[in-house]
Design a protein around this motif. Sequence first.
Motif, mmCIF file in Angstrom:
data_model
loop_
_atom_site.group_PDB
_atom_site.id
_atom_site.type_symbol
_atom_site.label_atom_id
_atom_site.label_comp_id
_atom_site.label_asym_id
_atom_site.label_seq_id
_atom_site.Cartn_x
_atom_site.Cartn_y
_atom_site.Cartn_z
ATOM 1 N N ALA A 89 54.920 -7.963 11.107
ATOM 2 C CA ALA A 89 54.451 -9.290 11.512
ATOM 3 C C ALA A 89 55.251 -10.383 10.822
ATOM 4 O O ALA A 89 55.585 -11.404 11.434
ATOM 5 N N GLU A 90 55.598 -10.172 9.555
ATOM 6 C CA GLU A 90 56.377 -11.167 8.812
ATOM 7 C C GLU A 90 57.756 -11.364 9.440
ATOM 8 O O GLU A 90 58.254 -12.496 9.550
ATOM 9 N N VAL A 91 58.375 -10.282 9.870
ATOM 10 C CA VAL A 91 59.671 -10.384 10.528
ATOM 11 C C VAL A 91 59.544 -11.190 11.820
ATOM 12 O O VAL A 91 60.377 -12.069 12.103
ATOM 13 N N SER A 107 66.263 -7.395 6.033
ATOM 14 C CA SER A 107 66.868 -6.396 5.147
ATOM 15 C C SER A 107 65.948 -6.058 3.979
ATOM 16 O O SER A 107 65.781 -4.885 3.626
ATOM 17 N N ASN A 108 65.326 -7.063 3.399
ATOM 18 C CA ASN A 108 64.446 -6.838 2.251
ATOM 19 C C ASN A 108 63.197 -6.045 2.632
ATOM 20 O O ASN A 108 62.846 -5.044 1.993
ATOM 21 N N LEU A 109 62.533 -6.457 3.711
ATOM 22 C CA LEU A 109 61.288 -5.798 4.112
ATOM 23 C C LEU A 109 61.533 -4.416 4.715
ATOM 24 O O LEU A 109 60.686 -3.529 4.582
ATOM 25 N N PHE A 123 54.451 -16.746 17.269
ATOM 26 C CA PHE A 123 54.286 -17.063 15.849
ATOM 27 C C PHE A 123 52.806 -17.029 15.465
ATOM 28 O O PHE A 123 52.424 -16.436 14.443
ATOM 29 N N ALA A 124 51.974 -17.657 16.278
ATOM 30 C CA ALA A 124 50.540 -17.689 15.995
ATOM 31 C C ALA A 124 49.937 -16.291 16.055
ATOM 32 O O ALA A 124 49.123 -15.911 15.198
ATOM 33 N N ALA A 125 50.349 -15.509 17.056
ATOM 34 C CA ALA A 125 49.817 -14.148 17.197
ATOM 35 C C ALA A 125 50.217 -13.277 16.008
ATOM 36 O O ALA A 125 49.397 -12.532 15.461
ATOM 37 N N ALA A 126 51.474 -13.372 15.590
ATOM 38 C CA ALA A 126 51.951 -12.582 14.448
ATOM 39 C C ALA A 126 51.244 -12.995 13.167
ATOM 40 O O ALA A 126 50.968 -12.158 12.296
ATOM 41 N N SER A 127 50.932 -14.272 13.034
ATOM 42 C CA SER A 127 50.214 -14.752 11.854
ATOM 43 C C SER A 127 48.816 -14.153 11.793
ATOM 44 O O SER A 127 48.342 -13.741 10.727
ATOM 45 N N VAL A 128 48.145 -14.083 12.947
ATOM 46 C CA VAL A 128 46.812 -13.483 13.011
ATOM 47 C C VAL A 128 46.889 -11.995 12.677
ATOM 48 O O VAL A 128 46.051 -11.454 11.947
ATOM 49 N N VAL A 129 47.904 -11.319 13.215
ATOM 50 C CA VAL A 129 48.084 -9.890 12.940
ATOM 51 C C VAL A 129 48.289 -9.665 11.449
ATOM 52 O O VAL A 129 47.684 -8.771 10.843
ATOM 53 N N GLN A 130 49.127 -10.472 10.823
ATOM 54 C CA GLN A 130 49.389 -10.282 9.397
ATOM 55 C C GLN A 130 48.130 -10.499 8.562
ATOM 56 O O GLN A 130 47.843 -9.721 7.640
ATOM 57 N N LEU A 131 47.363 -11.516 8.884
ATOM 58 C CA LEU A 131 46.112 -11.762 8.174
ATOM 59 C C LEU A 131 45.158 -10.584 8.338
ATOM 60 O O LEU A 131 44.541 -10.121 7.368
ATOM 61 N N ASN A 170 68.073 -16.743 6.513
ATOM 62 C CA ASN A 170 66.775 -16.401 5.933
ATOM 63 C C ASN A 170 66.167 -15.206 6.657
ATOM 64 O O ASN A 170 65.614 -14.297 6.023
ATOM 65 N N LEU A 171 66.277 -15.181 7.978
ATOM 66 C CA LEU A 171 65.755 -14.056 8.751
ATOM 67 C C LEU A 171 66.469 -12.764 8.386
ATOM 68 O O LEU A 171 65.825 -11.712 8.241
ATOM 69 N N VAL A 172 67.787 -12.828 8.239
ATOM 70 C CA VAL A 172 68.552 -11.636 7.853
ATOM 71 C C VAL A 172 68.056 -11.096 6.518
ATOM 72 O O VAL A 172 67.876 -9.888 6.348
ATOM 73 N N PHE A 173 67.816 -11.993 5.584
ATOM 74 C CA PHE A 173 67.307 -11.569 4.277
ATOM 75 C C PHE A 173 65.932 -10.933 4.409
ATOM 76 O O PHE A 173 65.662 -9.882 3.814
#
Length: 205
Positions: free
Chosen positions: A145-147, A171-173, A101-109, A165-168
């Motif tokens: 990263a958001e997924v 599918s949305n992204l 989670f922390a790594a993906a957050s850094v990647v997204q930023l 929420n994850l499914v949404f």
Amino acid sequence: RCFQSWHALAALGYAYFIAPTVYASSARSQLRLYRVMLGAQLFRRLIESQLVHRYSTTRRLSVLQWASGLGYYVLLLATGLEEDDSLMVTIGWVAPWVTLFAAASVVQLTVHRQLAKTRPANDNNKYGVPRGGLFEYVACPHYSAEVVIYLCMAVIRNSVASWLNLVFVVSNLSGTATQTELWYRNTFDSSLLPAKRASICPGIL
């Protein structure tokens, strides 16, 4: 400003409704952890919307689009208010998923900062082509990263609402990423883009 208003209202809702419950005696430690992760995600996105993103001044969302986005954040906040712990996973699962989670957050930023730099300094309405890093492999690494972020949160919370929420999100992204890659291909010369890349997940989409 629509995106900024979503993030501001979501952060305000978290601060008012969920933050006081983080250390509630009735909440198990893993539920508290989920609430902390949810708060970290919401407030990071609020800060990014204010300090990192460079939104187009000509793009407008319809009332329905704005309401849909706000509705999503209301439902997301609801996952943090749930008290049902019957589906909680064992504590041994926690550390790897929090780290991811922390790594993906850094990647997204990082990707958001890279996207912001593609716009000319004096014109937020012009688009550039992001290259390098993860953009060589996927068109929208910030969506990837958001997924991952919401996958980690779903595993930690492990409730029906968090998985829905994850499914949404997926599918949305996925649909938005596919449209974005098509837009890149139709808007810019092919020499400016990687010869071949995925929209959001290499080898899948």
